[in-house]
Design a protein around this motif. Structure first.
Motif, short mmCIF file in Angstrom:
data_model
loop_
_atom_site.label_atom_id
_atom_site.label_comp_id
_atom_site.label_asym_id
_atom_site.label_seq_id
_atom_site.Cartn_x
_atom_site.Cartn_y
_atom_site.Cartn_z
N PRO A 256 0.79 -1.24 0.00
CA PRO A 256 0.00 0.00 0.00
C PRO A 256 0.81 1.28 0.00
CG PRO A 256 -0.15 -1.13 2.12
CD PRO A 256 0.53 -2.07 1.19
N ARG A 299 -4.71 7.31 -3.48
CA ARG A 299 -5.91 6.88 -2.76
C ARG A 299 -6.12 7.70 -1.49
NH1 ARG A 299 -8.98 2.13 -2.01
NH2 ARG A 299 -10.89 2.88 -1.04
N GLU A 473 -3.51 -6.33 1.10
CA GLU A 473 -4.67 -5.46 1.33
C GLU A 473 -5.62 -5.55 0.14
OE1 GLU A 473 -5.03 -4.33 4.19
OE2 GLU A 473 -3.02 -4.21 5.05
N GLN A 475 -8.67 -6.02 -0.20
CA GLN A 475 -9.98 -5.39 -0.10
C GLN A 475 -9.96 -3.93 -0.54
OE1 GLN A 475 -8.09 -6.35 2.43
NE2 GLN A 475 -7.76 -4.55 3.70
N ASP A 476 -8.77 -3.35 -0.67
CA ASP A 476 -8.67 -1.94 -1.06
C ASP A 476 -8.49 -1.74 -2.57
OD1 ASP A 476 -8.96 -1.08 1.56
OD2 ASP A 476 -6.82 -1.20 1.97
N TYR A 477 -8.54 -2.83 -3.32
CA TYR A 477 -8.45 -2.76 -4.78
C TYR A 477 -9.87 -2.89 -5.37
CZ TYR A 477 -3.40 -3.30 -4.44
OH TYR A 477 -2.07 -3.11 -4.15
N THR A 502 -11.33 -2.58 5.06
CA THR A 502 -11.41 -1.71 3.89
C THR A 502 -11.20 -0.26 4.32
OG1 THR A 502 -13.07 -3.22 2.99
CG2 THR A 502 -12.82 -1.10 1.90
N ILE A 503 -10.33 0.47 3.63
CA ILE A 503 -10.11 1.86 3.99
C ILE A 503 -11.16 2.78 3.38
CG2 ILE A 503 -7.66 1.72 4.50
CD1 ILE A 503 -7.05 2.71 1.74
N ASP A 504 -12.05 2.23 2.55
CA ASP A 504 -13.21 2.98 2.09
C ASP A 504 -14.18 3.10 3.26
OD1 ASP A 504 -14.88 4.33 0.44
OD2 ASP A 504 -15.02 2.78 -1.10
N TYR A 632 -5.37 5.04 8.00
CA TYR A 632 -5.08 4.40 6.72
C TYR A 632 -3.58 4.20 6.51
CZ TYR A 632 -4.92 9.40 5.32
OH TYR A 632 -4.67 10.75 5.24
N LYS A 635 -2.41 0.95 8.62
CA LYS A 635 -2.84 -0.39 8.19
C LYS A 635 -1.66 -1.31 7.99
CE LYS A 635 -5.92 -1.55 5.45
NZ LYS A 635 -6.78 -1.82 4.31
N GLN A 656 -15.02 2.11 9.94
CA GLN A 656 -13.91 1.33 9.39
C GLN A 656 -12.58 1.78 9.98
OE1 GLN A 656 -16.22 -1.05 7.84
NE2 GLN A 656 -14.25 -1.33 6.85
#
Length: 674
Positions: A256, A299, A473, A475-477, A502-504, A632, A635, A656
């Motif tokens: 990341p 991001r 990571e 889940q962040d894609y 998830t960082i969303d 974030y 992480k 989150q």
């Protein structure tokens, strides 16, 4: 008795390591003198070497061979010196079927034999026989050797802790990796780098590490399950297992950010595998788009915007541009673009002609598989080949450039930036500003959509030299990013992450769409046991996301403290608590939701004379002591003690971030809402 035996073996193996190191040093010194003599001989005699260069070639090859031999000795010496600190960590006594006596296998970070080519005194943790230690308790057991399946019985298993060449303990364990040892490892203070876990690999982790069958392995692991360590150990195992076909330069890790890359950087070298490539996908995209735009957001800009602004329309637009829906709309747009982008005209050059219809036929039929903006180049090459064959001579570079300009003028535009704006207009979205290259700056929502359009229009370099891709990571894609990755890489993959991290602002489970992109031949493994946090911290974190699937390792500690406070009270509390626990812990973090909050608390610490480091998107190193950062950026990292401070923890957008913040703490957690 075994404690004594282990100590005696440690003393013997240390002496043998020292002997091998001295021998290697002598060999390296001798080899270096040989290289110097070769250089001297070459410069004194090269003018008299035979005219065809055979002697010159032979001398160069001899020099290369000697240099390679010296390099191998240097690497071996380096490995043995690393092994001296802790040569082994386990022993298995295994009696083969139909044998009376058990064979003793000591297991360590790497192989060690008294002389090259002889039986190892210590076996690499990745060697087939070492799986006995990880996979079986005392009793019947087997392992897969090059000669086939080896059956037998484990008579005893021993575990050791050696540090600075001293035996701290050694005891027999009938069961799997002993929970007491695991407790000690997990209960120790956080480090500035991810720990290697070869001493404490669990059976379920070992199955992942030694998996050579599955092309795409997806690890869905809860926070603290060790999924990143397991993935890196798997790479080390694969490199050891398949040295003929896989080298460290053939492996790429998508991480990341630079801090996380630094955090994991020592794991593979420590396991004797170096030169693994690592990169951020955002940075990769920026480099790929440099000819189109002058700058791109990453991001983290998007996260800060979402936290700062309540723009539902922008958030929905961002999600749509990363989705399968966008890919479908883009493909429909590209189908229409073939006609709208072209203005065909006849080409005549030095007595040879291509009519408009002939160009159309070549463009739409003969070269239809070539990307749109590269296709006219293929038509031009066709024309050049025909002209050169007919005339019996090659065109000069100036003539080719002149011809190229005629063919390329048939495009209405070749500017991907302008074409992307046409796509946005068709989708009903706001357009990018019409500005010169120097002022073209992409918001994050447009970075990967534009990269996708670029590849579809121009084609892109397939990274065939990469034979194994690690995506952390996962889940962040987004859907779109996985489509691009599938386009760039056709290799084996290890993909790992945690849908709850998830960082969303909303949880995302990429496994709902990954098989559609990468194919159905995906092996999914779930790691539900958390080893990082104390039970108290893990239960608190799980209450944030209502997670009921996590299995906790029984390590207890201090209860989590929650506080409602203002900024001054928060910084007073943190400063006093750090003074109280500072000598006890090596890593302490103040974690906030936003960059603005992190900057403010970092400034407050500085004003009070407290030493701290600030981690942001430009940071490249993770340091001991007190760290101030955002959720974030934290992480994937872990800290002995964490102070979570924000005004947004209990907002819907903060859930989150609050969960990620909580799961960073090893021993103590303080959550404060302002």
């Amino acid at each position: 008795m075994e404690k004594l035996d282990g100590t005696i073996f440690l003393k013997e193996i240390t002496e043998k390591l020292n002997t091998r190191i001295r021998q290697l040093e002598e060999g390296i010194e001798k080899g270096q003198k040989e290289i110097e003599n070769m250089h001297t001989y070459y410069w004194e005699n090269y003018t008299e070497m035979d005219e065809y260069g055979y002697e010159n070639y032979d001398n160069q090859q001899a020099l290369f061979r000697q240099a390679d031999a010296n390099h191998e000795k240097i690497q071996l010496k380096y490995r043995f010196e690393k092994m001296k600190d802790s040569p082994f960590f386990a022993r298995v006594d295994f009696r083969y079927e139909d044998e009376e006596e058990a064979e003793v296998f000591y297991i360590g970070i790497g192989n060690f034999a008294e002389t090259a080519g002889t039986m190892p005194l210590i076996y690499d943790w990745r060697a087939p026989v070492s799986s006995l230690f990880y996979d079986y308790d005392k009793g019947e057991a087997s392992y897969e050797a090059p000669a086939g399946r080896m059956e037998g019985e484990i008579c005893s298993k021993w575990q050791y802790k050696i540090k600075n060449r001293k035996m701290l303990y050694g005891f027999e364990s009938d069961m799997k990796i002993d929970d007491d040892i695991l407790q000690q490892e997990l209960g120790s203070n956080g480090d500035v780098q991810l720990k290697n876990i070869v001493r404490t690999i669990q059976k379920e982790q070992n199955e992942i590490i030694r998996n050579t069958r599955d092309k795409i392995l997806v690890i869905q692991g809860v926070a603290g399950s060790g999924k990143t360590s397991v993935a890196l150990h798997r790479i080390a195992y694969l490199l050891y297992h398949d040295r003929k076909n896989l080298r460290s330069a053939n492996v790429l890790i998508l991480s990341p950010n630079g801090v996380f890359a630094d955090y994991i950087s020592h794991i593979l070298p420590e396991l004797n595998e170096e030169n693994i490539q690592e990169m951020s996908f955002d940075l990769f995209a920026y480099k790929e788009l440099q000819e189109i735009v002058s700058d791109c957001e990453d991001r983290y800009h998007q996260i800060e915007r979402q936290l700062r602004e309540d723009d539902k329309e922008q958030e929905e637009r961002y999600r749509t541009k990363q989705s399968a829906e966008f890919v479908g709309m883009a493909e429909g747009f590209l189908a229409q673009l073939e006609d709208e982008l072209m203005d065909f005209t006849e080409v005549e050059f030095k007595g040879m002609k291509l009519t408009e219809q002939e160009i159309i036929d070549l463009f739409y039929y003969k070269f239809q598989e070539i990307p749109l903006l590269a296709r006219m180049g293929a038509v031009q090459e066709y024309f050049v080949d025909a002209w050169e064959t007919l005339r019996g001579r090659d065109l000069s570079e100036e003539e080719k450039e002149c011809l190229s300009s005629r063919f390329m003028k048939m495009y209405v535009t070749r500017d991907v930036y302008k074409i992307y704006n046409w796509l946005l207009e068709e989708m009903g979205y706001p357009l990018l500003p019409t500005v010169q290259y120097e002022k073209r700056q992409l918001q994050y929502e447009d970075v990967f959509p534009m990269l996708y359009l670029k590849y579809r229009l121009e084609g892109g370099k397939k990274h065939k030299q990469i034979k194994h891709l690690v995506i952390d990571e996962m889940q962040d894609y987004s859907y779109l990013q996985y489509v691009i990755l599938d386009y760039l890489f056709s290799c084996k993959m290890t993909i790992l992450g945690d849908k709850q991290q998830t960082i969303d602002t909303t949880e995302r489970d990429v496994l709902t769409f990954l098989p559609k992109i990468l194919g159905k031949d995906i092996r999914k493994i779930v790691m539900n046991k958390s080893y990082r946090n104390t039970v108290e911290i893990a239960q608190y974190a799980n209450s944030i996301t209502a997670n009921t699937d996590m299995e906790l390792f029984e390590r207890h500690g201090k209860a989590v403290e929650e506080r409602k406070t203002d900024k001054k009270e928060a910084i007073d509390f943190v400063v006093n608590k750090i003074k109280e626990v500072g000598e006890k812990y090596e890593t302490i973090a103040i974690i906030t939701m936003t960059e603005k909050e992190a900057e403010e608390f970092y400034r407050q610490l500085q004003e009070r004379g407290m030493q701290a480091s600030y981690l942001d998107r430009d940071s490249m190193h993770f340091q001991k002591g007190v760290t101030v950062t955002t959720f974030y950026m934290a992480k994937g990292l872990e800290f002995d003690c964490v102070f979570g401070i924000s005004s947004k923890w209990n907002e819907e957008k903060g859930k989150q971030g609050k969960y990620i913040c909580a799961t960073r703490a090893l021993h103590e957690l303080y959550m404060m809402e302002m």
